[in-house]
Each structure stands twice: as structure tokens, then as C-alpha cells.
Design a protein around this motif. Structure first.
Motif, PDB file in Angstrom:
ATOM      1  N   GLU A  46     -12.604  24.929 -12.294  1.00 34.84           N
ATOM      2  CA  GLU A  46     -11.873  26.205 -11.599  1.00 34.84           C
ATOM      3  C   GLU A  46     -10.894  27.063 -12.610  1.00 34.84           C
ATOM      4  O   GLU A  46     -11.156  28.128 -12.289  1.00 34.84           O
ATOM      5  CB  GLU A  46     -10.930  25.762 -10.371  1.00 34.84           C
ATOM      6  CG  GLU A  46     -11.177  24.375  -9.253  1.00 34.84           C
ATOM      7  CD  GLU A  46     -13.183  25.193  -9.048  1.00 34.84           C
ATOM      8  OE1 GLU A  46     -12.973  26.330  -8.892  1.00 34.84           O
ATOM      9  OE2 GLU A  46     -14.174  24.795  -8.912  1.00 34.84           O
ATOM     10  N   ASP A  47      -9.997  26.696 -13.208  1.00 36.73           N
ATOM     11  CA  ASP A  47      -8.565  27.484 -14.115  1.00 36.73           C
ATOM     12  C   ASP A  47      -8.750  27.955 -15.311  1.00 36.73           C
ATOM     13  O   ASP A  47      -8.870  28.440 -15.837  1.00 36.73           O
ATOM     14  CB  ASP A  47      -7.428  27.188 -13.553  1.00 36.73           C
ATOM     15  CG  ASP A  47      -7.419  25.989 -14.639  1.00 36.73           C
ATOM     16  OD1 ASP A  47      -8.150  25.103 -14.672  1.00 36.73           O
ATOM     17  OD2 ASP A  47      -6.049  25.501 -14.268  1.00 36.73           O
ATOM     18  N   ARG A  48     -10.158  27.253 -16.205  1.00 35.00           N
ATOM     19  CA  ARG A  48     -10.101  27.177 -17.694  1.00 35.00           C
ATOM     20  C   ARG A  48     -11.834  25.928 -18.011  1.00 35.00           C
ATOM     21  O   ARG A  48     -12.560  25.911 -16.870  1.00 35.00           O
ATOM     22  CB  ARG A  48      -9.296  26.243 -18.135  1.00 35.00           C
ATOM     23  CG  ARG A  48      -9.542  25.004 -18.203  1.00 35.00           C
ATOM     24  CD  ARG A  48      -7.867  24.891 -18.678  1.00 35.00           C
ATOM     25  NE  ARG A  48      -7.764  23.406 -18.864  1.00 35.00           N
ATOM     26  CZ  ARG A  48      -7.425  22.315 -17.765  1.00 35.00           C
ATOM     27  NH1 ARG A  48      -7.190  22.792 -16.574  1.00 35.00           N
ATOM     28  NH2 ARG A  48      -7.061  21.427 -18.136  1.00 35.00           N
ATOM     29  N   ILE A  49     -12.045  26.404 -18.581  1.00 39.50           N
ATOM     30  CA  ILE A  49     -13.320  26.204 -19.535  1.00 39.50           C
ATOM     31  C   ILE A  49     -13.070  25.686 -20.671  1.00 39.50           C
ATOM     32  O   ILE A  49     -11.816  25.878 -21.442  1.00 39.50           O
ATOM     33  CB  ILE A  49     -14.440  27.512 -19.866  1.00 39.50           C
ATOM     34  CG1 ILE A  49     -14.976  28.013 -18.941  1.00 39.50           C
ATOM     35  CG2 ILE A  49     -15.793  26.382 -20.480  1.00 39.50           C
ATOM     36  CD1 ILE A  49     -15.969  29.309 -18.991  1.00 39.50           C
ATOM     37  N   VAL A  50     -13.733  24.186 -21.033  1.00 36.69           N
ATOM     38  CA  VAL A  50     -13.008  23.088 -21.963  1.00 36.69           C
ATOM     39  C   VAL A  50     -13.591  22.360 -22.788  1.00 36.69           C
ATOM     40  O   VAL A  50     -14.777  21.483 -21.695  1.00 36.69           O
ATOM     41  CB  VAL A  50     -12.417  21.926 -21.311  1.00 36.69           C
ATOM     42  CG1 VAL A  50     -12.222  20.617 -22.859  1.00 36.69           C
ATOM     43  CG2 VAL A  50     -10.349  21.952 -20.800  1.00 36.69           C
ATOM     44  N   PHE A  51     -13.937  22.994 -23.989  1.00 41.11           N
ATOM     45  CA  PHE A  51     -15.023  22.332 -25.256  1.00 41.11           C
ATOM     46  C   PHE A  51     -14.396  20.718 -24.932  1.00 41.11           C
ATOM     47  O   PHE A  51     -13.227  20.565 -25.755  1.00 41.11           O
ATOM     48  CB  PHE A  51     -14.710  22.838 -25.859  1.00 41.11           C
ATOM     49  CG  PHE A  51     -15.065  24.327 -26.158  1.00 41.11           C
ATOM     50  CD1 PHE A  51     -16.653  24.741 -26.648  1.00 41.11           C
ATOM     51  CD2 PHE A  51     -15.172  25.521 -25.468  1.00 41.11           C
ATOM     52  CE1 PHE A  51     -16.774  26.191 -25.835  1.00 41.11           C
ATOM     53  CE2 PHE A  51     -15.453  26.648 -25.413  1.00 41.11           C
ATOM     54  CZ  PHE A  51     -17.016  27.343 -25.686  1.00 41.11           C
ATOM     55  N   CYS A  52     -15.646  19.659 -25.449  1.00 40.00           N
ATOM     56  CA  CYS A  52     -15.289  18.385 -25.030  1.00 40.00           C
ATOM     57  C   CYS A  52     -15.838  18.067 -26.556  1.00 40.00           C
ATOM     58  O   CYS A  52     -17.071  18.053 -26.606  1.00 40.00           O
ATOM     59  CB  CYS A  52     -15.790  17.991 -24.061  1.00 40.00           C
ATOM     60  SG  CYS A  52     -14.615  18.379 -22.806  1.00 40.00           S
TER      61      CYS A  52
END
Length: 85
Positions: A46-52
Motif C-alpha cells: 500500500e505504501d511502497r514497492i519492494v524489489f525482492c
């Protein structure tokens, strides 16, 4: 030596597909999208996009993965919208 490394690579590739389904994964698994290459996936929160990127044991990031990590950390990420008429 080669056989051991080959087995490690196979184990790593198999493991990376299961990590988002495990209790150890810190994000909502429904919000994760698996890519596989050049990074394992992206969590759309909801508050960010995370590259994993998932690694096992002593595995290291590839040079491509290191470059992607640097681009993200240096905020060299863009949004581009394409429309087809």
C-alpha cells in the motif's frame, strides 16, 4: 565440486519460488509477483514497492542484480505509461 555447485543452484532456484509462501516472508504474499529473472519478484504494498531477491547460504547477487539494487537505491526508477489507440 561441479556437482555440488550445480545442486546448490538447483536448490536455490527451487527455494526462491517458495520463500514468498513461507511464514518468514515479511510481506503479504497476495501482493507479491514473481519475476524470476533478473530479480525474484516485486511486492506491491500500500505504501511502497519492494524489489525482492532471495538468496540461500553464501549465494551472492549477480552483477546485474547489483546494478538493479544500485539503481533502486539511487532512485533511478521511473513510471512510464503506454497507451495503444
Amino acid at each position: 565440486q561441479f556437482s555440488k555447485q550445480s545442486q546448490s543452484v538447483k536448490y536455490g532456484k527451487m527455494s526462491e519460488q517458495w520463500i514468498p509462501l513461507s511464514d518468514a516472508f515479511p510481506y503479504d504474499r497476495e501482493k507479491f509477483r514473481f519475476l524470476g529473472n533478473p530479480i525474484d519478484g516485486i511486492a506491491f504494498l500500500e505504501d511502497r514497492i519492494v524489489f525482492c531477491e532471495f538468496k540461500s547460504n553464501t549465494a551472492r547477487l549477480s552483477s546485474t542484480q547489483e546494478r538493479i539494487k544500485d539503481l533502486v537505491r539511487n532512485k533511478k526508477v521511473e513510471w512510464n505509461e503506454f497507451r495503444i489507440e
